[in-house]
Design an enzyme around this catalytic site. Structure first.
Site, mmCIF file in Angstrom:
data_model
loop_
_atom_site.group_PDB
_atom_site.id
_atom_site.type_symbol
_atom_site.label_atom_id
_atom_site.label_comp_id
_atom_site.label_asym_id
_atom_site.label_seq_id
_atom_site.Cartn_x
_atom_site.Cartn_y
_atom_site.Cartn_z
ATOM 1 N N PHE A 11 -13.187 0.949 1.931
ATOM 2 C CA PHE A 11 -13.508 1.868 0.833
ATOM 3 C C PHE A 11 -12.600 3.092 0.973
ATOM 4 O O PHE A 11 -13.036 4.222 1.094
ATOM 5 C CB PHE A 11 -14.995 2.244 0.915
ATOM 6 C CG PHE A 11 -15.584 2.770 -0.373
ATOM 7 C CD1 PHE A 11 -15.390 2.103 -1.580
ATOM 8 C CD2 PHE A 11 -16.354 3.925 -0.368
ATOM 9 C CE1 PHE A 11 -15.952 2.585 -2.769
ATOM 10 C CE2 PHE A 11 -16.921 4.412 -1.538
ATOM 11 C CZ PHE A 11 -16.720 3.741 -2.743
ATOM 12 N N THR A 98 -8.573 -3.406 3.168
ATOM 13 C CA THR A 98 -8.545 -2.696 4.457
ATOM 14 C C THR A 98 -7.082 -2.526 4.857
ATOM 15 O O THR A 98 -6.172 -2.910 4.122
ATOM 16 C CB THR A 98 -9.318 -3.479 5.540
ATOM 17 O OG1 THR A 98 -8.649 -4.707 5.804
ATOM 18 C CG2 THR A 98 -10.757 -3.773 5.105
ATOM 19 N N LYS A 127 -1.360 -7.040 2.494
ATOM 20 C CA LYS A 127 -0.221 -7.955 2.619
ATOM 21 C C LYS A 127 -0.338 -8.917 3.797
ATOM 22 O O LYS A 127 0.253 -9.990 3.790
ATOM 23 C CB LYS A 127 1.071 -7.132 2.744
ATOM 24 C CG LYS A 127 1.459 -6.464 1.450
ATOM 25 C CD LYS A 127 2.010 -5.078 1.643
ATOM 26 C CE LYS A 127 0.905 -4.044 1.687
ATOM 27 N NZ LYS A 127 1.370 -2.658 1.682
ATOM 28 N N GLU A 151 -2.106 -10.240 -6.466
ATOM 29 C CA GLU A 151 -0.999 -9.644 -7.215
ATOM 30 C C GLU A 151 -0.562 -8.305 -6.617
ATOM 31 O O GLU A 151 0.626 -7.977 -6.580
ATOM 32 C CB GLU A 151 -1.418 -9.457 -8.679
ATOM 33 C CG GLU A 151 -0.329 -8.966 -9.595
ATOM 34 C CD GLU A 151 0.878 -9.912 -9.653
ATOM 35 O OE1 GLU A 151 0.701 -11.096 -9.978
ATOM 36 O OE2 GLU A 151 2.006 -9.449 -9.367
ATOM 37 N N VAL A 154 2.392 -7.199 -3.698
ATOM 38 C CA VAL A 154 3.810 -6.862 -3.938
ATOM 39 C C VAL A 154 3.899 -6.012 -5.208
ATOM 40 O O VAL A 154 3.383 -6.400 -6.258
ATOM 41 C CB VAL A 154 4.675 -8.142 -4.109
ATOM 42 C CG1 VAL A 154 6.134 -7.774 -4.369
ATOM 43 C CG2 VAL A 154 4.568 -9.036 -2.880
ATOM 44 N N GLY A 208 -0.810 9.024 -1.654
ATOM 45 C CA GLY A 208 -1.506 7.731 -1.536
ATOM 46 C C GLY A 208 -0.572 6.545 -1.500
ATOM 47 O O GLY A 208 -0.996 5.408 -1.692
ATOM 48 N N GLU A 211 1.316 3.595 4.081
ATOM 49 C CA GLU A 211 0.369 2.812 4.880
ATOM 50 C C GLU A 211 -0.364 3.740 5.841
ATOM 51 O O GLU A 211 0.092 4.860 6.103
ATOM 52 C CB GLU A 211 1.123 1.737 5.670
ATOM 53 C CG GLU A 211 1.804 0.701 4.811
ATOM 54 C CD GLU A 211 0.836 -0.043 3.895
ATOM 55 O OE1 GLU A 211 -0.134 -0.625 4.390
ATOM 56 O OE2 GLU A 211 1.052 -0.022 2.675
ATOM 57 N N LYS A 226 6.513 -8.260 2.289
ATOM 58 C CA LYS A 226 6.640 -8.527 0.838
ATOM 59 C C LYS A 226 7.739 -9.549 0.557
ATOM 60 O O LYS A 226 7.593 -10.404 -0.323
ATOM 61 C CB LYS A 226 6.895 -7.215 0.090
ATOM 62 C CG LYS A 226 5.651 -6.321 0.060
ATOM 63 C CD LYS A 226 5.989 -4.917 -0.408
ATOM 64 C CE LYS A 226 4.731 -4.065 -0.526
ATOM 65 N NZ LYS A 226 5.040 -2.640 -0.719
ATOM 66 N N GLY A 324 0.513 3.506 -5.100
ATOM 67 C CA GLY A 324 -0.367 4.474 -5.770
ATOM 68 C C GLY A 324 -1.768 3.882 -5.887
ATOM 69 O O GLY A 324 -1.921 2.677 -6.045
HETATM 70 N N1 LIG Z 1 -2.006 2.519 -1.537
HETATM 71 C C1 LIG Z 1 -1.070 1.762 -2.097
HETATM 72 O O1 LIG Z 1 -0.220 2.224 -2.859
HETATM 73 C C2 LIG Z 1 -1.041 0.302 -1.829
HETATM 74 C C3 LIG Z 1 -1.801 -0.257 -0.831
HETATM 75 N N2 LIG Z 1 -1.741 -1.601 -0.586
HETATM 76 C C4 LIG Z 1 -2.557 -2.166 0.482
HETATM 77 O O2 LIG Z 1 -3.931 -2.049 0.104
HETATM 78 C C5 LIG Z 1 -4.740 -1.847 1.251
HETATM 79 C C6 LIG Z 1 -5.588 -0.606 1.057
HETATM 80 O O3 LIG Z 1 -4.750 0.498 0.825
HETATM 81 P P1 LIG Z 1 -5.352 1.973 0.723
HETATM 82 O O4 LIG Z 1 -6.662 1.938 0.056
HETATM 83 O O5 LIG Z 1 -4.264 2.817 0.196
HETATM 84 O O6 LIG Z 1 -5.575 2.293 2.271
HETATM 85 P P2 LIG Z 1 -6.563 3.362 2.902
HETATM 86 O O7 LIG Z 1 -6.092 3.602 4.282
HETATM 87 O O8 LIG Z 1 -6.762 4.516 1.972
HETATM 88 O O9 LIG Z 1 -7.955 2.568 2.937
HETATM 89 C C7 LIG Z 1 -8.232 1.516 3.784
HETATM 90 C C8 LIG Z 1 -9.710 1.585 4.099
HETATM 91 O O10 LIG Z 1 -10.065 0.414 4.806
HETATM 92 C C9 LIG Z 1 -11.013 0.797 5.787
HETATM 93 N N3 LIG Z 1 -10.986 -0.213 6.848
HETATM 94 C C10 LIG Z 1 -10.024 -0.456 7.743
HETATM 95 N N4 LIG Z 1 -10.356 -1.493 8.525
HETATM 96 C C11 LIG Z 1 -11.579 -1.922 8.124
HETATM 97 C C12 LIG Z 1 -12.470 -2.940 8.543
HETATM 98 N N5 LIG Z 1 -12.179 -3.740 9.557
HETATM 99 N N6 LIG Z 1 -13.632 -3.078 7.869
HETATM 100 C C13 LIG Z 1 -13.959 -2.264 6.837
HETATM 101 N N7 LIG Z 1 -13.148 -1.271 6.411
HETATM 102 C C14 LIG Z 1 -11.982 -1.107 7.047
HETATM 103 C C15 LIG Z 1 -10.593 2.177 6.268
HETATM 104 O O11 LIG Z 1 -11.676 2.863 6.846
HETATM 105 C C16 LIG Z 1 -10.103 2.798 4.960
HETATM 106 O O12 LIG Z 1 -11.128 3.529 4.325
HETATM 107 C C17 LIG Z 1 -3.781 -1.764 2.453
HETATM 108 O O13 LIG Z 1 -3.730 -3.021 3.066
HETATM 109 C C18 LIG Z 1 -2.431 -1.447 1.813
HETATM 110 O O14 LIG Z 1 -1.359 -1.981 2.544
HETATM 111 C C19 LIG Z 1 -0.987 -2.456 -1.343
HETATM 112 C C20 LIG Z 1 -0.233 -1.982 -2.374
HETATM 113 C C21 LIG Z 1 -0.145 -0.547 -2.653
HETATM 114 N N1 LIG Z 2 2.871 1.595 1.469
HETATM 115 C C1 LIG Z 2 3.284 0.728 0.428
HETATM 116 C C2 LIG Z 2 2.152 0.546 -0.542
HETATM 117 C C3 LIG Z 2 2.274 -0.698 -1.305
HETATM 118 O O1 LIG Z 2 2.399 -1.779 -0.784
HETATM 119 C C4 LIG Z 2 4.476 1.320 -0.315
HETATM 120 O O2 LIG Z 2 4.786 2.488 -0.080
HETATM 121 O O3 LIG Z 2 5.097 0.592 -1.092
#
Ligand SMILES: NC(=O)C1=CN([C@@H]2O[C@H](COP(=O)(O)OP(=O)(O)OC[C@H]3O[C@@H](n4cnc5c(N)ncnc54)[C@H](O)[C@@H]3O)[C@@H](O)[C@H]2O)C=CC1
Ligand SMILES: N[C@@H](CC=O)C(=O)O
Length: 350
Positions: A11, A98, A127, A151, A154, A208, A211, A226, A324
């Protein structure tokens, strides 16, 4: 009208934003897309877990996040209880967002596996499971008659994987090259504008894009995953992580950037894969000083772009947001829409 019950695993930025979209746009989605969405469970490393089959009160859940605040004070638990929540909650769809673990994809691989084994569909922006265990998890989804969509793994919400699979049918893809990481592209741009490397990373974190450990962006691990996903999903490459050569942008100095500018070039972190004459695929990620008239040189900020080399159309380029919170939450929504469309098609043909 169908209502899909959703469980959010993680979350943080992305899944919170999905919850906000459901809270603020739920009615519009219902009238425009013909289905409703209801969140029935949330787990998070920091907050614990909350399971409410009648629907989580998002006005409460979205306010939580202060130090030491957990779901325990709101009818839930301070423990994540991921396996039990995923296997036993009443959700139809698990949204896994996560942390991405570039080494073995865990614990997200297990989250996805538990969901699929218990007959729940999964959409994820993570990913790790897609790049490292994608074929196995897709097969598991098929065996269990559910969906595994990714989706957002990437180029966040910019349609690439489904678009290429559907719209490039009949074409032969020979390779691709692209800017596939928003953070490193943003950092290179800010350094070109004179900002210090670490300050630029901090900005990307605040926006945001980055990683949880931004070294994954800067050192090319994120693009490596990716490239692996695109190569296996779209070129049918059958390659593994070790087959994708990786070099990040930490070796690119402010002087390199100034020198490139004087020479009419711009540094970009390029992920690429190409088919060899024997059918094998060579893939990698490395920083390249592109001439300014190169199609990818003008892609700035957290925007990403990928150019596919096709046999009948030549190069076809897709560009859009690559990172984002809102953009990535939309990717999850687009996965749910795709699942609904597939389900509707099956019932229409039955
Ligand atoms: N933020 C972005 O622009 C993008 C993010 N992603 C991917 O999406 C995923 C989420 O990204 P964000 O929300 O930005 O990251 P974030 O770091 O804001 O949120 C991840 C959340 O997952 C929780 N978490 C971690 N391990 C956990 C577990 N074992 N059980 C339950 N909760 C757990 C953390 O406490 C944290 O609140 C990541 O894998 C990221 O690589 C992919 C594309 C773009
Ligand atoms: N941290 C990644 C988020 C999306 O995958 C990025 O900056 O592209």
């Amino acid at each position: 009208m169908t209502t899909y019950d959703i469980a959010l695993i993680g979350f943080g930025g992305v899944n919170r934003t999905l919850a906000e979209l459901i809270a603020t746009r739920g009615e519009r989605l219902r009238s425009e897309l013909g289905f409703g969405l209801r969140i029935v469970a949330i787990t998070d490393l920091r907050l614990g877990s909350l399971v409410q089959p009648e629907g989580v009160d998002l006005s409460v859940a979205l306010k939580l996040g202060g130090e030491n605040e957990t779901f325990a004070a709101h009818g839930g638990s301070a423990d994540t209880n991921n396996e039990s929540v995923i296997r036993n909650c009443t959700a139809d769809i698990i949204c896994e967002a996560t942390f991405t673990n570039p080494d073995d994809g865990e614990p997200a691989v297990s989250h996805v596996r538990w969901a699929l084994e218990s007959g729940k569909s999964v959409c994820t922006t993570n990913k790790g499971p897609v790049a490292l265990r994608g074929a196995e998890l897709s097969a598991l989804a098929e065996q269990n008659g559910v969906h595994f969509e990714f989706e957002g793994a990437v180029m966040s919400g910019t349609p690439v994987i489904r678009l290429a699979k559907k719209m490039f049918a009949g074409l032969k893809l020979n390779g691709f090259e692209g800017i596939l990481n928003g953070t490193s592209n943003y950092v290179l741009g800010r350094m070109e504008a004179g900002l210090d490397f670490h300050a630029a990373i901090r900005e990307a974190q605040e926006l945001g894009y980055a990683e949880a450990n931004p070294a994954a962006d800067i050192e090319g691990y994120d693009v490596q995953l990716k490239v692996l996903i695109l190569a296996n999903e779209l070129l049918d490459a059958g390659i593994e992580l070790k087959d994708v050569h990786r070099q990040g942008i930490s070796t690119v100095t402010p002087e390199d950037i100034r020198k490139a500018a004087r020479e009419g070039r711009r540094w970009k972190l390029i992920g690429a894969a190409g088919r060899n004459p024997d059918g094998s695929v060579t893939a990698g990620v490395s920083p390249v000083a592109l001439p300014l008239d190169h199609g990818l040189a003008g892609v700035s900020g957290a925007t990403n772009a990928v150019s596919f080399e096709t046999d009948l159309l030549g190069a076809v380029t897709i560009s859009g947001p690559g990172a984002g919170r809102v953009e990535t939450a939309y990717a999850l929504l687009s996965d749910i829409i795709a699942m609904h469309a597939a389900r509707t098609e099956v019932s229409a043909n039955a």
